[in-house]
Scaffold this active site. Structure first.
Site, PDB file in Angstrom:
ATOM      1  N   HIS A   1      34.560  29.770  44.381  1.00 56.77           N
ATOM      2  CA  HIS A   1      35.093  31.129  44.330  1.00 56.77           C
ATOM      3  C   HIS A   1      33.899  32.087  44.405  1.00 56.77           C
ATOM      4  CE1 HIS A   1      38.714  29.167  43.029  1.00 56.77           C
ATOM      5  NE2 HIS A   1      39.339  30.282  42.687  1.00 56.77           N
TER       6      HIS A   1
ATOM      7  N   HIS B   1      44.070  26.660  48.602  1.00 57.33           N
ATOM      8  CA  HIS B   1      43.568  27.302  47.376  1.00 57.33           C
ATOM      9  C   HIS B   1      44.737  27.410  46.399  1.00 57.33           C
ATOM     10  CE1 HIS B   1      41.033  30.884  45.607  1.00 57.33           C
ATOM     11  NE2 HIS B   1      41.679  30.213  44.649  1.00 57.33           N
TER      12      HIS B   1
ATOM     13  N   ASP C   1      46.879  30.503  45.061  1.00 63.95           N
ATOM     14  CA  ASP C   1      45.982  30.589  43.903  1.00 63.95           C
ATOM     15  C   ASP C   1      46.650  30.044  42.630  1.00 63.95           C
ATOM     16  OD1 ASP C   1      43.561  31.091  42.724  1.00 63.95           O
ATOM     17  OD2 ASP C   1      43.720  33.267  42.700  1.00 63.95           O
ATOM     18  N   ASP C   2      47.413  30.874  41.940  1.00 65.76           N
ATOM     19  CA  ASP C   2      48.101  30.476  40.697  1.00 65.76           C
ATOM     20  C   ASP C   2      49.542  30.964  40.776  1.00 65.76           C
ATOM     21  OD1 ASP C   2      45.682  29.533  38.992  1.00 65.76           O
ATOM     22  OD2 ASP C   2      45.063  31.470  39.827  1.00 65.76           O
TER      23      ASP C   2
ATOM     24  N   GLU D   1      35.536  37.475  44.840  1.00 64.92           N
ATOM     25  CA  GLU D   1      36.888  37.849  44.381  1.00 64.92           C
ATOM     26  C   GLU D   1      36.717  39.158  43.601  1.00 64.92           C
ATOM     27  OE1 GLU D   1      38.549  35.089  41.527  1.00 64.92           O
ATOM     28  OE2 GLU D   1      40.554  35.982  41.609  1.00 64.92           O
TER      29      GLU D   1
ATOM     30  N   HIS E   1      45.290  26.291  42.225  1.00 62.97           N
ATOM     31  CA  HIS E   1      44.858  25.662  40.965  1.00 62.97           C
ATOM     32  C   HIS E   1      46.100  25.014  40.378  1.00 62.97           C
ATOM     33  CE1 HIS E   1      41.071  28.051  40.903  1.00 62.97           C
ATOM     34  NE2 HIS E   1      41.821  28.877  41.615  1.00 62.97           N
TER      35      HIS E   1
HETATM   36  N1  ADE Z   1      41.049  29.886  37.970  1.00 62.92           N
HETATM   37  C1  ADE Z   1      42.342  29.954  38.285  1.00 62.92           C
HETATM   38  N2  ADE Z   1      42.576  30.987  39.104  1.00 62.92           N
HETATM   39  C2  ADE Z   1      41.375  31.587  39.338  1.00 62.92           C
HETATM   40  C3  ADE Z   1      40.956  32.689  40.097  1.00 62.92           C
HETATM   41  N3  ADE Z   1      41.792  33.420  40.807  1.00 62.92           N
HETATM   42  N4  ADE Z   1      39.650  33.020  40.056  1.00 62.92           N
HETATM   43  C4  ADE Z   1      38.799  32.314  39.347  1.00 62.92           C
HETATM   44  N5  ADE Z   1      39.143  31.261  38.598  1.00 62.92           N
HETATM   45  C5  ADE Z   1      40.426  30.890  38.592  1.00 62.92           C
HETATM   46 ZN    ZN Z   2      41.418  30.549  42.669  1.00 62.73          ZN
END
Ligand code: ADE
Ligand code: ZN
Length: 347
Positions: free
Chosen positions: A205, A23, A286-287, A208, A25
């Site tokens: 997703h 996971h 994630d990011d 969350e 992005h």
């Molecule tokens: N796009 C990038 N990170 C995300 C996240 N944590 N939740 C939903 N969309 C995303």
């Molecule tokens: Zn994500």
């Protein structure tokens, strides 16, 4: 397997372990320094006058407050080389964290709405992933639909990308991301059905920020193979049992959950409760450029906060390979590599 007493602290043992990331992005791996370098290269005007002022804006209150900045950051990506540079920078960080297999999300609609063809993004990302593979990092690529846009937009994106699924064997699935609240998985039933008919892997997703009902929809209507995040499943005991029984994995991202205020303290994170209930949880970043850490920092944070033990960390690492979209033979080889390391054979 028999677990020996760790010779090194558990966070270090986990950091050095061969691992997957399921996971991430790729647009969320754009560090502020690279955002500014690409803005200069492409003559893109940013709303921030320095790297420091951009970094100062990374004080998020929820998912949407992050997404607004994340899409602004992605606006610097124009050429194939930009996508290559972004992806290679992530691969360097992943290799440094001993990631041996990664499954990467990208958001084509973020780029096509600025006039950048999806083929340009895929060509740059895939070229970097091919180069990284030479250095021991295997990978898959997953095209995500932006759920704040319409299903018609997602369908058009899918049709436009169809030839790319043929040309790039690494591109094996579709996902669903962006603003969760008010955009349930059911909005995307038809496009996921089309992707399923093509034999693609499916992820979304769900849970969350959204309620457990969104996780049910992802499972029952979209028929996903994995749920991204899914941490709110803990609110529904029947759902937890179902996830544990079916072994549908959750790709959990601890630092993301903390930075986006899903939990107000890492000690309140539900990962261990889910693990104890037999759910196949995995740990991911994630990011990472926005949330303060790549995958190893996520392992460190969650091990420390939840006081995970050796067996629990091994299980999470193993889940990360079991839930990956590689062939059964490749999966077995990855698990064998982990087992050799964890038992001390290759340390
Ligand atoms: N796009 C990038 N990170 C995300 C996240 N944590 N939740 C939903 N969309 C995303
Ligand atoms: Zn994500």
């Amino acid at each position: 397997m028999t677990i020996t007493t760790p010779a090194v602290p558990l966070v270090e043992k986990a950091a050095r372990a061969p691992k997957s990331e399921l996971h991430i992005h790729i647009e969320g791996s754009l560090e502020p320094e690279l955002i500014f370098a690409l803005a200069q290269r492409n003559n893109v005007k940013l709303a921030y006058d320095s790297i420091e002022s951009l970094r100062r804006a990374y004080a998020f209150t929820d998912l949407q407050s992050f997404l607004d900045i994340y899409y602004a950051g992605a606006s610097v990506l124009l050429t194939e080389q930009d996508f290559y540079d972004m992806t290679m920078a992530y691969c360097e960080r992943a290799l440094a964290d001993n990631v041996v297999h990664t499954e990467i999300f990208f958001d084509p609609q973020t780029h096509t709405e600025r006039g950048v063809p999806v083929a340009t993004a895929v060509a740059g990302i895939d070229r970097a992933l091919a180069d990284a593979e030479q250095r021991g990092l295997t990978s898959k690529l997953i095209l995500c639909f932006l759920r704040h846009l319409s299903e018609a937009d997602a369908l058009a994106t899918f049709e436009a990308a169809l030839p790319l699924f043929e040309s790039y064997p690494r591109m094996i699935g579709v996902g669903l991301d962006s603003s969760e609240r008010g955009h349930p998985p059911s909005k995307f039933g038809r496009v996921f059905e089309k992707a399923r008919a093509k034999g693609l892997k499916l992820v979304a997703h769900a849970g969350e920020e959204g309620p457990p009902s969104y996780i049910y929809e992802a499972l029952d209507l979209l028929k996903v193979d994995r749920v991204d995040h899914g941490v709110r499943s803990i609110e529904d005991a029947a759902l937890v049992t179902r996830l544990a029984d079916t072994r549908v994995a959750l790709t959990v991202c601890p630092l993301s959950n903390l930075k986006l205020c899903v939990f107000d303290d890492m000690t309140k994170h539900t990962l261990k409760d889910l693990l104890d209930a037999g759910v196949a949880v995995t740990v991911n970043s994630d990011d990472p450029a926005y949330f303060g850490g790549y995958v190893n920092e996520n392992y460190t944070a969650i091990i420390d906060a939840l006081k995970l033990n050796d067996q629990e960390v091994y299980t999470i690492l193993r889940n990360g390979f079991e839930a990956s979209f590689v062939s059964p033979a490749e999966r077995d080889a990855l698990i064998a590599k982990l087992d050799a390391y964890w038992s001390g054979t290759t340390r």
